[in-house]
Design an enzyme around this catalytic site. Structure first.
Site, PDB file in Angstrom:
ATOM      1  N   ILE A 515       0.809  -1.217   0.000  1.00 38.03           N
ATOM      2  CA  ILE A 515       0.000   0.000   0.000  1.00 38.03           C
ATOM      3  C   ILE A 515       0.841   1.265   0.000  1.00 38.03           C
ATOM      4  CG2 ILE A 515      -2.126  -0.945   0.954  1.00 38.03           C
ATOM      5  CD1 ILE A 515      -1.199  -0.082   3.706  1.00 38.03           C
ATOM      6  N   GLY A 516       2.134   1.110  -0.007  1.00 37.54           N
ATOM      7  CA  GLY A 516       2.944   2.312  -0.085  1.00 37.54           C
ATOM      8  C   GLY A 516       4.392   2.001   0.198  1.00 37.54           C
ATOM      9  N   GLY A 519      10.130   6.105   3.627  1.00 32.59           N
ATOM     10  CA  GLY A 519      11.554   6.282   3.725  1.00 32.59           C
ATOM     11  C   GLY A 519      12.311   5.019   4.052  1.00 32.59           C
ATOM     12  N   PHE A 520      11.801   4.253   4.995  1.00 34.43           N
ATOM     13  CA  PHE A 520      12.575   3.125   5.476  1.00 34.43           C
ATOM     14  C   PHE A 520      12.226   1.813   4.787  1.00 34.43           C
ATOM     15  CE2 PHE A 520      13.809   5.626   9.175  1.00 34.43           C
ATOM     16  CZ  PHE A 520      15.111   5.204   9.323  1.00 34.43           C
ATOM     17  N   GLY A 521      11.149   1.796   4.047  1.00 32.69           N
ATOM     18  CA  GLY A 521      10.796   0.528   3.424  1.00 32.69           C
ATOM     19  C   GLY A 521       9.395   0.539   2.875  1.00 32.69           C
ATOM     20  N   VAL A 523       5.321  -0.611   2.730  1.00 30.23           N
ATOM     21  CA  VAL A 523       4.205  -0.799   3.646  1.00 30.23           C
ATOM     22  C   VAL A 523       3.185  -1.743   3.010  1.00 30.23           C
ATOM     23  CG1 VAL A 523       2.475   0.359   5.056  1.00 30.23           C
ATOM     24  CG2 VAL A 523       4.575   1.559   4.428  1.00 30.23           C
ATOM     25  N   LYS A 537       4.922  -2.199   8.062  1.00 30.68           N
ATOM     26  CA  LYS A 537       6.017  -1.559   7.356  1.00 30.68           C
ATOM     27  C   LYS A 537       7.236  -2.464   7.457  1.00 30.68           C
ATOM     28  CE  LYS A 537       8.015   3.009   7.324  1.00 30.68           C
ATOM     29  NZ  LYS A 537       8.136   4.194   8.152  1.00 30.68           N
ATOM     30  N   ASP A 632      10.431  15.200   8.642  1.00 34.43           N
ATOM     31  CA  ASP A 632      10.069  14.796   7.287  1.00 34.43           C
ATOM     32  C   ASP A 632       8.565  14.977   7.073  1.00 34.43           C
ATOM     33  OD1 ASP A 632      10.487  13.953   4.733  1.00 34.43           O
ATOM     34  OD2 ASP A 632      10.719  11.837   5.203  1.00 34.43           O
TER      35      ASP A 632
END
Ligand code: NAG
Ligand code: NAG
Ligand code: NAG
Ligand code: NAG
Ligand code: NAG
Ligand code: NAG
Ligand code: NAG
Length: 866
Positions: A515-516, A519-521, A523, A537, A632
């Site tokens: 679903i998205g 920044g870190f990975g 989702v 996530k 962010d």
């Protein structure tokens, strides 16, 4: 050695008591009194190797209060006292009989005893650990001082769940004070009149290893531990450096301290709360505690409208003599104080805090007057604190403590102290000039604080070290071979639910529904066995830095609860896998809704999103003890639920920021387009950096397109064509840097030209003006000129008047705008020559930051400071 010599001299000088040898035992019938001993310690019994002695002792050399004490010889620290609430004079005595120990005053009145024992006493022993033990005929213990702790526990002693330590009133008056240190079935707490003011589990040095029920607390040579499983499992630990002798003590001022022996001194190595202004009565009732930033010592004064009380207890009273502080109701005063007087409130102003706010449940979603109504007429309510950012109402109860002056900027907490009008004051006030009078506590606290800076450094070193250990252990853990220890070893304080990787794999149908990606990975959508939907996530590209960040993130956000912040439900840390489990937001992220091709966001929805986001940020910045900077803020990180309730996500990039750290914040992070100028100039990053990003998001909410994007043909009509030929933001190729365009339209008062054309006429010029003016104030180049988020919330809500954007701090947009058009033209050419998308990003970055050294920043590369 010294104590051995001492022991010998005592032996030879006092043949009177040579009936009992100075070994570890004395036998009935035995009597000891201070006068029997010429040496100034009154010792009558030593532990086998002389580490501890038992004596009739007068602390600090005064001549009125004598106590039966156990004293650590090397440091001269009292680790236990029998008759702490009933001192005797120097002519009082202690008797050891077969019935136990009794302490009598000079007139033979019993002041203290070991009460009724099961067996007859055969001997009294002082063990090498410092435990005073009554033994029966078979050498079995029938009574131990370790089972009746006062304010200290030593190595080898257990403080059982339900047991408490109480502070001593002063160095020479060992009477039980108002502060308690208590072990519960899950934690260690500090209490003041029944109110919590510190929890071990919330301390940054404490690690929660398991969820076992706590049986007892103990200290050993390497740390402080809460044990469960009958002593077989560590539930919580505070690792400390190796020391052969340490004690844990609730000190005079109400701080819990762990001290270790260094030479002949006990040095503090752990203390809670670290900020002594968080000690409830540090400055007396209604006293104002300010932590002196240079010396880190608490300084007491009175809040505005109050003057120092001239009574012995210190604290402050309303300056207006017709006002008095209410006395909390109890069984003896059942609200009767209220019948002849009118309640009123003295406002403390912004920047004030109160110790209990962190630990008490607020009433949610009430306005200020409703909050006051909760307090009025309730005799147990002594005041309120109202958090305007979160609409939380806190009620002060039990007894009024000290007010904390918090120097964090933009505090949105408002405190009110209840006063009774028209009642006669119980005690008079001093003149406003002598505000420093009546604060005896300060002196007590100043002393321990001299070594405090060192302690902070040691604490930081420890924190680093323990993180390194933690990471090493994680690396050793193999995926799919998870032992119980592995599961329990790495928990940090206050962590949310921990998931197994396999369970999350099942919940997300093997990570199928993406679903998205943040920044870190990436989702994924998931459904837990209890049918709740979650966003999982999966964190990728984890360097060693990333692992650290992960644990920090989990520990921080697990404890943040606000209606405009996405809730972290749990996490998984197994082998190399790192996952975060968030509540599921059914409307996705703002960028999709705002920039996508779906139904157009109506103005009211945009406004609600702006307000919700502002409230969430305001809470991060000032709703908590420690400020959290998001770093962010962008539409991708603003998630939506039904009714367009906005929730900020991904404050994993954010860090807990201490005041000292905030100016050291140098690592770059954030997303292009929303980065404040200070990112590029190495200036200090503060919460105002988030304000800038928020301003950029506001402009995007207004226009419905990305500030930095080239408007698509269908939507660029307003921006490029009717923007006016004299506009420097427009170029012949139809490019526009929207923030600059917004500035120009603001100067000309043509706000409607800024609105998303898809809204057609469903928005008024005034509505657009409001958001645009707030946005422009937020993007001032000079951070100090930007409003804080609390003010932004106030301006959006209408409670605070809109301010005029400052042109001198907005001219940089013109420079950015020129850069943008140049870069966009290059981009156009790039498109034609078909270069890699990644390089597009590099080019686009130069739009906002063409300064040397500012290369493409991706969230993956970002590593933050601690
Ligand atoms: C201690 O004194 C009590 C009463 O004075 C006496 O009855 C008892 O026998 C004595 N005990 C010893 C062990 O001397
Ligand atoms: C009690 O302990 C002492 C000292 O260790 C020892 O001399 C004595 O024999 C012991 N008595 C019993 C009954 O065990
Ligand atoms: C010791 O402190 C207690 C509690 O504050 C007080 O009641 C008592 O009078 C004090 N005793 C002495 C001898 O100062
Ligand atoms: C202290 O106790 C902890 C927990 O039981 C243990 O792991 C550690 O080894 C002990 N330290 C020493 C020096 O015995
Ligand atoms: C702890 O000990 C008690 C009594 O000895 C026993 O009933 C209980 O099961 C034990 N608990 C654990 C977790 O070992
Ligand atoms: C306090 O007042 C309430 C109502 O006025 C009454 O019900 C209650 O019994 C009183 N409590 C005490 C301890 O007097
Ligand atoms: C409360 O009112 C009653 C009756 O009017 C009066 O007798 C009493 O003294 C008042 N109490 C206080 C604390 O003023």
């Amino acid at each position: 050695m010294g104590s051995f010599l001492f022991f010998l001299t005592s032996f030879f000088f006092y043949p009177l008591i040579s009936g009992i040898s100075f070994s570890e035992f004395v036998y009935p019938n035995f009597t000891a009194s201070y006068l029997q001993f010429v040496d100034d310690s009154g010792a009558f019994l030593f532990s086998p190797n002389g580490a501890f002695k038992a004596s009739i002792y007068n602390p600090e050399g005064q001549q009125t209060n004598f106590y039966l004490c156990i004293i650590h010889v090397a440091s001269n620290a009292i680790i236990w006292s029998a008759n702490r609430n009933d001192p005797i004079s120097k002519s009082g005595k202690m008797d050891l009989t077969r019935e136990g120990i009794s302490i009598f005053d000079e007139n033979g009145n019993l002041k203290w005893s070991t009460l009724k024992l099961q067996e007859a006493v055969y001997a009294l022993q002082l063990t090498e650990m410092g435990n005073l033990v009554l033994l029966d005929q078979s050498n079995a213990s029938i009574w131990e001082s370790f089972h009746h702790p006062t304010d200290t526990i030593v190595l080898g002693q257990h403080l059982h769940a339900g047991a408490m330590l109480s502070n001593a009133v002063s160095g020479y008056n060992l009477s039980t004070g108002d502060y308690k240190f208590m072990i519960t079935s899950s934690d260690a707490l500090l209490l003041w009149r029944g109110q919590i003011y510190w929890k071990l589990s919330m301390d940054t040095q404490a690690y929660m290893n398991s969820n076992y029920v706590v049986n007892y607390m103990a200290i050993n040579k390497t740390g402080l531990y809460l044990f469960g499983g009958n002593g077989s499992v560590v539930v919580t630990q505070v690792s400390l450096s190796l020391s052969n002798f340490r004690i844990a003590k609730l000190d005079l001022s109400g701080q819990f301290t762990v001290l270790s022996l260094s030479g002949n001194d006990l040095k503090k190595e752990f203390l809670g709360p670290v900020d002594s202004c968080r000690i409830p009565s540090i400055c007396g009732t209604a006293g104002l505690c300010t932590a002196d930033s240079t010396t880190n010592t608490p300084v007491c004064s009175c809040p505005a409208g109050f003057s120092a009380a001239s009574n012995s207890k210190g604290g402050c009273l309303p300056s207006d003599a017709s006002h008095s502080l209410p006395v909390a109701c109890d069984s003896t005063n059942n609200g009767s104080q209220l019948n002849s007087s009118v309640e009123s409130y003295l406002r403390l102003g912004y920047g004030m805090n109160y110790f209990s706010l962190l630990f008490s449940e607020p009433r949610y979603d009430v306005d200020l007057s409703a909050c006051q109504n909760l307090c009025s007429g309730d005799c147990s309510c002594l005041g309120i604190f109202y958090d305007s950012a979160s609409a939380h109402c806190y009620v002060l109860e039990s007894e009024l403590g000290s007010i904390i002056s918090s120097n964090t900027l933009g505090n949105d907490l408002l405190g009110y102290i209840k006063v009774l009008v028209g009642q006669r004051r119980r005690s008079s006030t001093g003149s406003p000039g002598n505000q420093r009078k009546g604060f005896p506590v300060v002196a007590l606290v100043l002393l321990p604080f001299t070594g405090f800076s060192l302690l902070v450094v040691l604490g930081l070193l420890w924190w680093r070290r323990s993180n390194i250990i933690m990471l090493r252990e994680i690396k050793l853990g193999q995926p799919n071979s998870l032992s119980l220890e592995d599961l329990e070893a790495f928990n940090i304080l206050g962590l949310p639910q921990r998931f197994y990787y396999e369970d999350l794999k099942a919940a997300t149908d093997n990570f199928k529904n993406r679903i998205g990606s943040g920044g870190f990975g990436t989702v994924y959508k998931g459904i837990l066995p209890d049918k709740t939907m979650v966003a999982v996530k999966k964190i990728t590209n984890l360097g060693i830095q990333g692992k650290n960040e992960f644990f920090t993130e989990v520990a921080i956000i697990g404890n943040i609860h606000h209606v405009n912040l996405v809730k972290l439900r749990g996490f998984c840390a197994q082998g190399q896998q790192r996952l975060l489990v968030y509540e599921y937001m059914n409307r996705g992220s703002l960028d999709r809704t705002l920039f996508g091709n779906g139904p157009v966001l109506e103005w009211q929805e945009r406004f609600d999103i702006a307000l919700g986001t502002a409230r969430g940020l305001a809470y991060l910045h000032s709703g908590r003890e420690q400020k959290i900077i998001h770093c962010d803020v962008k539409p991708e990180n603003i998630l939506l639920q039904d009714h367009f309730q906005a929730k900020i996500s991904d404050f994993g990039l954010s860090k807990l920021l201490n005041p000292e750290q905030s100016s050291l914040f140098t690592t770059m992070r954030g997303t292009r387009g929303y980065l404040a100028p200070e990112w590029l100039t190495n200036s200090a990053i503060s919460e105002k950096t988030d304000v800038y990003s928020f301003g950029m998001v506001l402009l995007e909410l207004v226009s419905g397109r990305k500030n930095c994007s080239v408007p698509s043909q269908s939507r660029s009509v307003v921006g490029s064509n009717s923007g006016g030929g004299n506009s420097s933001s427009s170029s012949g190729s139809g490019l526009v840097y929207f923030p600059l365009f917004a500035l120009e339209m603001h100067e000309q008062g043509r706000y409607l030209e800024l609105a998303d054309p898809r809204l057609e006429s469903r928005v008024t010029s005034e509505e657009v003006e409001k958001l645009v003016r707030v946005a422009l104030c937020c993007v001032h180049e000079e951070p100090a000129l930007r409003p804080n988020m609390v003010t932004v919330v106030g301006m959006l809500e209408g409670g605070i008047p809109l301010t005029q954007p400052r042109m001198e701090s907005l001219n940089f947009l013109r420079f950015y705008g020129r850069r943008f058009t140049e870069a966009s033209m290059i981009e156009e050419q790039d498109k034609q020559s078909n270069i890699m998308p990644h390089q597009h990003a590099v080019t686009a970055t130069s739009i906002t930051g063409s300064f040397t050294g500012f290369s493409y920043i991706s969230s993956q590369q970002i590593s933050g400071p601690r």
